[in-house]
Design an enzyme around this catalytic site. Structure first.
Site, PDB file in Angstrom:
ATOM      1  CG  ASP A   1      -5.447   1.190   0.251  1.00  0.00           C
ATOM      2  OD1 ASP A   1      -4.463   1.434   1.013  1.00  0.00           O
ATOM      3  OD2 ASP A   1      -5.736   0.401  -0.416  1.00  0.00           O
TER       4      ASP A   1
ATOM      5  CG  ASN B   1      -4.068  -2.396   8.965  1.00  0.00           C
ATOM      6  OD1 ASN B   1      -4.921  -1.570   9.166  1.00  0.00           O
ATOM      7  ND2 ASN B   1      -3.460  -2.850   7.975  1.00  0.00           N
TER       8      ASN B   1
HETATM    9  C1  FPP Z   1      -4.153   2.613   4.259  1.00  0.00           C
HETATM   10  O1  FPP Z   1      -3.184   3.078   3.569  1.00  0.00           O
HETATM   11  C2  FPP Z   1      -4.545   3.517   5.660  1.00  0.00           C
HETATM   12  C3  FPP Z   1      -4.334   3.144   7.026  1.00  0.00           C
HETATM   13  C4  FPP Z   1      -4.185   1.842   7.256  1.00  0.00           C
HETATM   14  C5  FPP Z   1      -4.705   4.043   8.182  1.00  0.00           C
HETATM   15  C6  FPP Z   1      -5.477   5.234   7.764  1.00  0.00           C
HETATM   16  C7  FPP Z   1      -5.365   6.151   8.999  1.00  0.00           C
HETATM   17  C8  FPP Z   1      -5.370   7.399   8.642  1.00  0.00           C
HETATM   18  C9  FPP Z   1      -6.439   8.235   7.621  1.00  0.00           C
HETATM   19  C10 FPP Z   1      -5.048   8.518   9.942  1.00  0.00           C
HETATM   20  C11 FPP Z   1      -5.763   8.508  11.074  1.00  0.00           C
HETATM   21  C12 FPP Z   1      -7.208   8.066  11.109  1.00  0.00           C
HETATM   22  C13 FPP Z   1      -8.267   8.661  11.834  1.00  0.00           C
HETATM   23  C14 FPP Z   1      -9.666   7.906  11.888  1.00  0.00           C
HETATM   24  C15 FPP Z   1      -8.125   9.906  12.581  1.00  0.00           C
HETATM   25  P1  FPP Z   1      -1.834   2.152   3.282  1.00  0.00           P
HETATM   26  O2  FPP Z   1      -0.902   2.412   4.455  1.00  0.00           O
HETATM   27  O3  FPP Z   1      -2.471   0.852   3.604  1.00  0.00           O
HETATM   28  O4  FPP Z   1      -1.579   2.870   2.186  1.00  0.00           O
HETATM   29  P2  FPP Z   1      -0.561   1.889   0.970  1.00  0.00           P
HETATM   30  O5  FPP Z   1      -1.607   0.804   0.455  1.00  0.00           O
HETATM   31  O6  FPP Z   1      -0.453   2.822  -0.005  1.00  0.00           O
HETATM   32  O7  FPP Z   1       0.696   1.492   1.591  1.00  0.00           O
END
Ligand code: FPP
Length: 277
Positions: free
Chosen positions: A35, A83
């Site tokens: 996250d 999501n």
């Molecule tokens: C949460 O951060 C993250 C995600 C929903 C996506 C995770 C994806 C990756 C790390 C990249 C690709 C994955 C793989 C397995 C290669 P957020 O967007 O909710 O952050 P925020 O809470 O700060 O808005």
């Protein structure tokens, strides 16, 4: 463990941390809620997708480090059933990054003996993503090392509902519906993680104290480790710190620790007044 030490500079912080770990008490399964990608990008006045892009490197480091440490299963939460509410352009970038990661990391998955498994409602994904996931799962299926579960279009509640429906369907097909009785082992056998140990350690980055519908059944006894670090900044040192913290926890699974606590409890029990009838 030695495979990881071999890649670290002797005397470095990471090397000292790795040496401080007890190799006989490593978590069998680590689960991670990645996250903070959006906030990482925000802090740099970049678009949110730049945070996701920066989040690929820590995925690579975490996967490789866990495999080298000898962890049995690693589960990464990449995309939840919730999501889909994000802008379409962000969702499409996530698919592109996932496909890029799988394509680029295929040789490393093979070299490190990692078995890849996509968990979640995979049938709900775009065909190109489904196809890529199936191919990587098939090509790595016989690998003998760590299982890497990537949770995509995943929700803990939907996983449990799907598991129950699968068991009902199976019983209906076999004509045993009237005798079907669920128990914990049977339900666990129908989850995506069937056959794998339950997570011992659940790591969440970015300081949020939430489970977010992740592995609801499987984390019943997991130790939680929450770090303020945003996912793009999560590195091997943080991973080793989380495992070190895990090894300091007193895991009792609802019982009491086998130390001399009974003697301490006795005077307290004697002091509890018994109500007169
Ligand atoms: C949460 O951060 C993250 C995600 C929903 C996506 C995770 C994806 C990756 C790390 C990249 C690709 C994955 C793989 C397995 C290669 P957020 O967007 O909710 O952050 P925020 O809470 O700060 O808005």
């Amino acid at each position: 463990m030695q495979a990881l030490l071999d890649t670290l500079a002797p005397g470095s912080d990471e090397w000292k941390l790795a040496l401080s770990l007890d190799p006989s008490r490593l978590p069998a399964h680590i689960a991670v809620i990645m996250d903070g990608n959006g906030r990482w990008a925000n802090q740099r006045s970049l678009p949110r997708v730049a945070g996701h892009k920066a989040g690929v490197e820590p995925v690579r480091t975490t996967v490789e480090s866990c495999a080298r440490l000898g962890i049995g299963s690693l589960t990464l939460y990449a995309f939840s059933v919730e999501n889909w509410k994000r802008p379409q352009s962000e969702v499409e970038t996530l698919w592109r990054l996932l496909r890029y990661y799988l394509h680029r990391e295929m040789p490393a998955l093979m070299k490190n003996g990692i078995r890849f498994k996509a968990i979640g409602r995979i049938e709900g994904l775009p065909p190109s993503v489904r196809h890529e996931l199936r191919e990587v799962m098939e090509r790595t299926a016989a690998n003998p090392g760590m299982t890497l579960n990537v949770a995509i279009n995943y929700g803990g509640r939907s996983e449990i509902v799907d598991a129950v429906n699968a068991l009902l369907d199976q019983a209906r097909r076999e004509g045993t519906l009237d005798r079907l009785r669920l128990d914990e082992d049977l339900l666990a056998s129908a989850l995506h993680t069937a056959g794998q140990p339950e997570p011992d350690l659940l790591i969440r980055t970015s300081g949020e104290m939430r489970i977010s519908n992740f592995l609801l059944w499987q984390i019943a006894y997991a130790e939680l480790y929450v770090t303020e670090t945003l996912w793009p900044d999560f590195d091997r040192k943080e991973l080793l710190c989380a495992i070190q913290a895990y090894q300091k926890r007193d895991r009792r699974f609802g019982g009491i620790h086998a130390s001399g606590q009974r003697n301490l409890d006795e005077p307290i029990l004697e002091a509890v007044p018994v109500p007169a009838r």
